[in-house]
Design a protein around this motif. Structure first.
Motif, PDB file in Angstrom:
ATOM      1  N   THR A   3       8.303 -22.213  23.027  1.00  0.00           N
ATOM      2  CA  THR A   3       8.025 -23.295  23.965  1.00  0.00           C
ATOM      3  C   THR A   3       7.892 -22.756  25.371  1.00  0.00           C
ATOM      4  O   THR A   3       8.089 -21.573  25.625  1.00  0.00           O
ATOM      5  CB  THR A   3       9.152 -24.332  23.924  1.00  0.00           C
ATOM      6  OG1 THR A   3      10.378 -23.658  24.244  1.00  0.00           O
ATOM      7  CG2 THR A   3       9.259 -24.969  22.557  1.00  0.00           C
ATOM      8  N   ALA A   4       7.592 -23.638  26.295  1.00  0.00           N
ATOM      9  CA  ALA A   4       7.440 -23.237  27.697  1.00  0.00           C
ATOM     10  C   ALA A   4       8.709 -22.535  28.157  1.00  0.00           C
ATOM     11  O   ALA A   4       9.809 -22.872  27.749  1.00  0.00           O
ATOM     12  CB  ALA A   4       7.154 -24.448  28.566  1.00  0.00           C
ATOM     13  N   GLY A   5       8.541 -21.552  29.001  1.00  0.00           N
ATOM     14  CA  GLY A   5       9.674 -20.780  29.470  1.00  0.00           C
ATOM     15  C   GLY A   5       9.913 -19.546  28.624  1.00  0.00           C
ATOM     16  O   GLY A   5      10.659 -18.670  28.994  1.00  0.00           O
ATOM     17  N   SER A   6       9.289 -19.487  27.490  1.00  0.00           N
ATOM     18  CA  SER A   6       9.420 -18.333  26.614  1.00  0.00           C
ATOM     19  C   SER A   6       8.382 -17.292  26.999  1.00  0.00           C
ATOM     20  O   SER A   6       7.312 -17.620  27.485  1.00  0.00           O
ATOM     21  CB  SER A   6       9.211 -18.761  25.166  1.00  0.00           C
ATOM     22  OG  SER A   6       9.096 -17.637  24.345  1.00  0.00           O
ATOM     23  N   SER A   7       8.686 -16.028  26.752  1.00  0.00           N
ATOM     24  CA  SER A   7       7.726 -14.974  27.072  1.00  0.00           C
ATOM     25  C   SER A   7       6.911 -14.566  25.851  1.00  0.00           C
ATOM     26  O   SER A   7       6.122 -13.646  25.922  1.00  0.00           O
ATOM     27  CB  SER A   7       8.458 -13.755  27.635  1.00  0.00           C
ATOM     28  OG  SER A   7       9.327 -13.235  26.649  1.00  0.00           O
ATOM     29  N   MET A   8       7.107 -15.244  24.726  1.00  0.00           N
ATOM     30  CA  MET A   8       6.398 -14.872  23.502  1.00  0.00           C
ATOM     31  C   MET A   8       4.973 -15.419  23.520  1.00  0.00           C
ATOM     32  O   MET A   8       4.714 -16.486  24.052  1.00  0.00           O
ATOM     33  CB  MET A   8       7.144 -15.361  22.270  1.00  0.00           C
ATOM     34  CG  MET A   8       8.553 -14.782  22.164  1.00  0.00           C
ATOM     35  SD  MET A   8       8.640 -12.982  22.342  1.00  0.00           S
ATOM     36  CE  MET A   8       8.129 -12.487  20.726  1.00  0.00           C
ATOM     37  N   THR A   9       4.073 -14.646  22.896  1.00  0.00           N
ATOM     38  CA  THR A   9       2.647 -14.961  22.909  1.00  0.00           C
ATOM     39  C   THR A   9       2.086 -14.890  21.498  1.00  0.00           C
ATOM     40  O   THR A   9       2.503 -14.068  20.701  1.00  0.00           O
ATOM     41  CB  THR A   9       1.908 -13.937  23.805  1.00  0.00           C
ATOM     42  OG1 THR A   9       2.463 -14.000  25.124  1.00  0.00           O
ATOM     43  CG2 THR A   9       0.429 -14.207  23.867  1.00  0.00           C
ATOM     44  N   ILE A  10       1.110 -15.745  21.218  1.00  0.00           N
ATOM     45  CA  ILE A  10       0.365 -15.704  19.958  1.00  0.00           C
ATOM     46  C   ILE A  10      -0.976 -15.049  20.261  1.00  0.00           C
ATOM     47  O   ILE A  10      -1.687 -15.472  21.175  1.00  0.00           O
ATOM     48  CB  ILE A  10       0.163 -17.114  19.382  1.00  0.00           C
ATOM     49  CG1 ILE A  10       1.523 -17.756  19.104  1.00  0.00           C
ATOM     50  CG2 ILE A  10      -0.713 -17.061  18.127  1.00  0.00           C
ATOM     51  CD1 ILE A  10       1.461 -19.243  18.853  1.00  0.00           C
ATOM     52  N   LEU A  11      -1.320 -14.013  19.499  1.00  0.00           N
ATOM     53  CA  LEU A  11      -2.568 -13.282  19.693  1.00  0.00           C
ATOM     54  C   LEU A  11      -3.531 -13.648  18.571  1.00  0.00           C
ATOM     55  O   LEU A  11      -3.184 -13.555  17.395  1.00  0.00           O
ATOM     56  CB  LEU A  11      -2.296 -11.777  19.681  1.00  0.00           C
ATOM     57  CG  LEU A  11      -3.500 -10.852  19.791  1.00  0.00           C
ATOM     58  CD1 LEU A  11      -4.234 -11.048  21.121  1.00  0.00           C
ATOM     59  CD2 LEU A  11      -3.052  -9.393  19.648  1.00  0.00           C
ATOM     60  N   ILE A  12      -4.737 -14.078  18.953  1.00  0.00           N
ATOM     61  CA  ILE A  12      -5.778 -14.402  17.978  1.00  0.00           C
ATOM     62  C   ILE A  12      -6.883 -13.360  18.107  1.00  0.00           C
ATOM     63  O   ILE A  12      -7.436 -13.155  19.188  1.00  0.00           O
ATOM     64  CB  ILE A  12      -6.346 -15.816  18.200  1.00  0.00           C
ATOM     65  CG1 ILE A  12      -5.234 -16.862  18.024  1.00  0.00           C
ATOM     66  CG2 ILE A  12      -7.508 -16.084  17.243  1.00  0.00           C
ATOM     67  CD1 ILE A  12      -5.662 -18.285  18.333  1.00  0.00           C
ATOM     68  N   LEU A  13      -7.173 -12.681  17.012  1.00  0.00           N
ATOM     69  CA  LEU A  13      -8.234 -11.679  16.992  1.00  0.00           C
ATOM     70  C   LEU A  13      -9.478 -12.316  16.391  1.00  0.00           C
ATOM     71  O   LEU A  13      -9.532 -12.607  15.199  1.00  0.00           O
ATOM     72  CB  LEU A  13      -7.810 -10.465  16.168  1.00  0.00           C
ATOM     73  CG  LEU A  13      -6.558  -9.749  16.670  1.00  0.00           C
ATOM     74  CD1 LEU A  13      -6.161  -8.647  15.709  1.00  0.00           C
ATOM     75  CD2 LEU A  13      -6.773  -9.196  18.056  1.00  0.00           C
ATOM     76  N   SER A  14     -10.458 -12.566  17.248  1.00  0.00           N
ATOM     77  CA  SER A  14     -11.689 -13.200  16.816  1.00  0.00           C
ATOM     78  C   SER A  14     -12.755 -12.938  17.868  1.00  0.00           C
ATOM     79  O   SER A  14     -12.544 -12.184  18.810  1.00  0.00           O
ATOM     80  CB  SER A  14     -11.478 -14.704  16.605  1.00  0.00           C
ATOM     81  OG  SER A  14     -12.609 -15.254  15.945  1.00  0.00           O
ATOM     82  N   GLU A  15     -13.879 -13.602  17.719  1.00  0.00           N
ATOM     83  CA  GLU A  15     -14.963 -13.475  18.681  1.00  0.00           C
ATOM     84  C   GLU A  15     -14.947 -14.679  19.618  1.00  0.00           C
ATOM     85  O   GLU A  15     -14.480 -15.757  19.238  1.00  0.00           O
ATOM     86  CB  GLU A  15     -16.294 -13.366  17.951  1.00  0.00           C
ATOM     87  CG  GLU A  15     -16.564 -14.546  17.037  1.00  0.00           C
ATOM     88  CD  GLU A  15     -17.815 -14.360  16.219  1.00  0.00           C
ATOM     89  OE1 GLU A  15     -18.824 -13.898  16.756  1.00  0.00           O
ATOM     90  OE2 GLU A  15     -17.771 -14.698  15.028  1.00  0.00           O
ATOM     91  N   PRO A  16     -15.447 -14.537  20.837  1.00  0.00           N
ATOM     92  CA  PRO A  16     -15.406 -15.632  21.805  1.00  0.00           C
ATOM     93  C   PRO A  16     -16.134 -16.896  21.342  1.00  0.00           C
ATOM     94  O   PRO A  16     -15.764 -17.996  21.732  1.00  0.00           O
ATOM     95  CB  PRO A  16     -16.089 -15.055  23.043  1.00  0.00           C
ATOM     96  CG  PRO A  16     -15.949 -13.583  22.908  1.00  0.00           C
ATOM     97  CD  PRO A  16     -15.972 -13.304  21.431  1.00  0.00           C
ATOM     98  N   ALA A  17     -17.130 -16.775  20.481  1.00  0.00           N
ATOM     99  CA  ALA A  17     -17.900 -17.932  20.028  1.00  0.00           C
ATOM    100  C   ALA A  17     -17.259 -18.654  18.836  1.00  0.00           C
ATOM    101  O   ALA A  17     -17.838 -19.605  18.314  1.00  0.00           O
ATOM    102  CB  ALA A  17     -19.315 -17.494  19.657  1.00  0.00           C
ATOM    103  N   ASP A  18     -16.077 -18.245  18.415  1.00  0.00           N
ATOM    104  CA  ASP A  18     -15.401 -18.834  17.260  1.00  0.00           C
ATOM    105  C   ASP A  18     -14.805 -20.196  17.645  1.00  0.00           C
ATOM    106  O   ASP A  18     -13.721 -20.270  18.215  1.00  0.00           O
ATOM    107  CB  ASP A  18     -14.319 -17.878  16.764  1.00  0.00           C
ATOM    108  CG  ASP A  18     -13.613 -18.353  15.509  1.00  0.00           C
ATOM    109  OD1 ASP A  18     -13.803 -19.521  15.099  1.00  0.00           O
ATOM    110  OD2 ASP A  18     -12.855 -17.553  14.939  1.00  0.00           O
ATOM    111  N   LEU A  19     -15.513 -21.264  17.333  1.00  0.00           N
ATOM    112  CA  LEU A  19     -15.083 -22.615  17.700  1.00  0.00           C
ATOM    113  C   LEU A  19     -13.758 -22.997  17.041  1.00  0.00           C
ATOM    114  O   LEU A  19     -12.928 -23.679  17.641  1.00  0.00           O
ATOM    115  CB  LEU A  19     -16.171 -23.636  17.345  1.00  0.00           C
ATOM    116  CG  LEU A  19     -17.506 -23.442  18.070  1.00  0.00           C
ATOM    117  CD1 LEU A  19     -18.526 -24.473  17.593  1.00  0.00           C
ATOM    118  CD2 LEU A  19     -17.324 -23.493  19.576  1.00  0.00           C
ATOM    119  N   HIS A  20     -13.554 -22.554  15.812  1.00  0.00           N
ATOM    120  CA  HIS A  20     -12.303 -22.854  15.108  1.00  0.00           C
ATOM    121  C   HIS A  20     -11.115 -22.215  15.835  1.00  0.00           C
ATOM    122  O   HIS A  20     -10.073 -22.850  16.019  1.00  0.00           O
ATOM    123  CB  HIS A  20     -12.385 -22.378  13.654  1.00  0.00           C
ATOM    124  CG  HIS A  20     -11.211 -22.779  12.834  1.00  0.00           C
ATOM    125  ND1 HIS A  20     -11.060 -24.046  12.322  1.00  0.00           N
ATOM    126  CD2 HIS A  20     -10.124 -22.080  12.438  1.00  0.00           C
ATOM    127  CE1 HIS A  20      -9.926 -24.112  11.640  1.00  0.00           C
ATOM    128  NE2 HIS A  20      -9.338 -22.932  11.693  1.00  0.00           N
TER     129      HIS A  20
END
Length: 135
Positions: A3-20
């Motif tokens: 949640t907010a205040g946390s330093s954890m991040t979710i990384l998504i490996l994809s292309e910029p045009a990936d609408l999903h």
């Protein structure tokens, strides 16, 4: 979910045009998660990976040549959505390009070992797909 205040991040490996991927990013941000989209095609021409010891700890960081960075030690989950082929400078010889691509594969797919089980979709399946892609 962090949640907010946390330093954890979710990384998504994809292309910029990936609408999903963008729709998922919006949903995660609505839950106040930190989310970063990384296009592996930007490595090594626009994104650099560094690995170094800091205060006795191994640190991994992605840096964009245009500015900005991501400390991979702060990443809590990775979604290997649609990772693209790495890109190497066009002036590299074929032999040097093959070597650089091999090193990039080893470095990036080895990073999958940083994340706890369940914290990442399978980089080994993604590696097989990238390695066996017909260009």
């Amino acid at each position: 979910m962090e949640t907010a205040g946390s330093s954890m991040t979710i990384l998504i490996l994809s292309e910029p045009a990936d609408l999903h991927a963008h729709a998922v990013m919006e949903a995660l941000r609505a839950r106040r998660a930190k989310v970063v989209l990384l296009d592996l095609a930007e490595f090594s021409t626009r994104v650099a990976l560094s690995m170094e010891f800091q205060n006795g700890e191994l640190r991994y960081q992605l840096r964009r040549r245009s500015g900005g960075s991501l400390d991979l030690n702060d990443v809590s989950a990775v979604w290997w959505r649609r990772p693209q082929q790495f890109s190497m400078p066009s002036q590299m010889s074929r032999v040097h390009r093959q070597f650089a691509l091999s090193e990039a594969n080893t470095a990036f797919f080895g990073l999958g070992n940083l994340f706890p089980p369940g914290g990442s979709t399978s980089p080994s399946v993604t590696r097989w797909r990238l390695t066996n892609r017909i260009n």
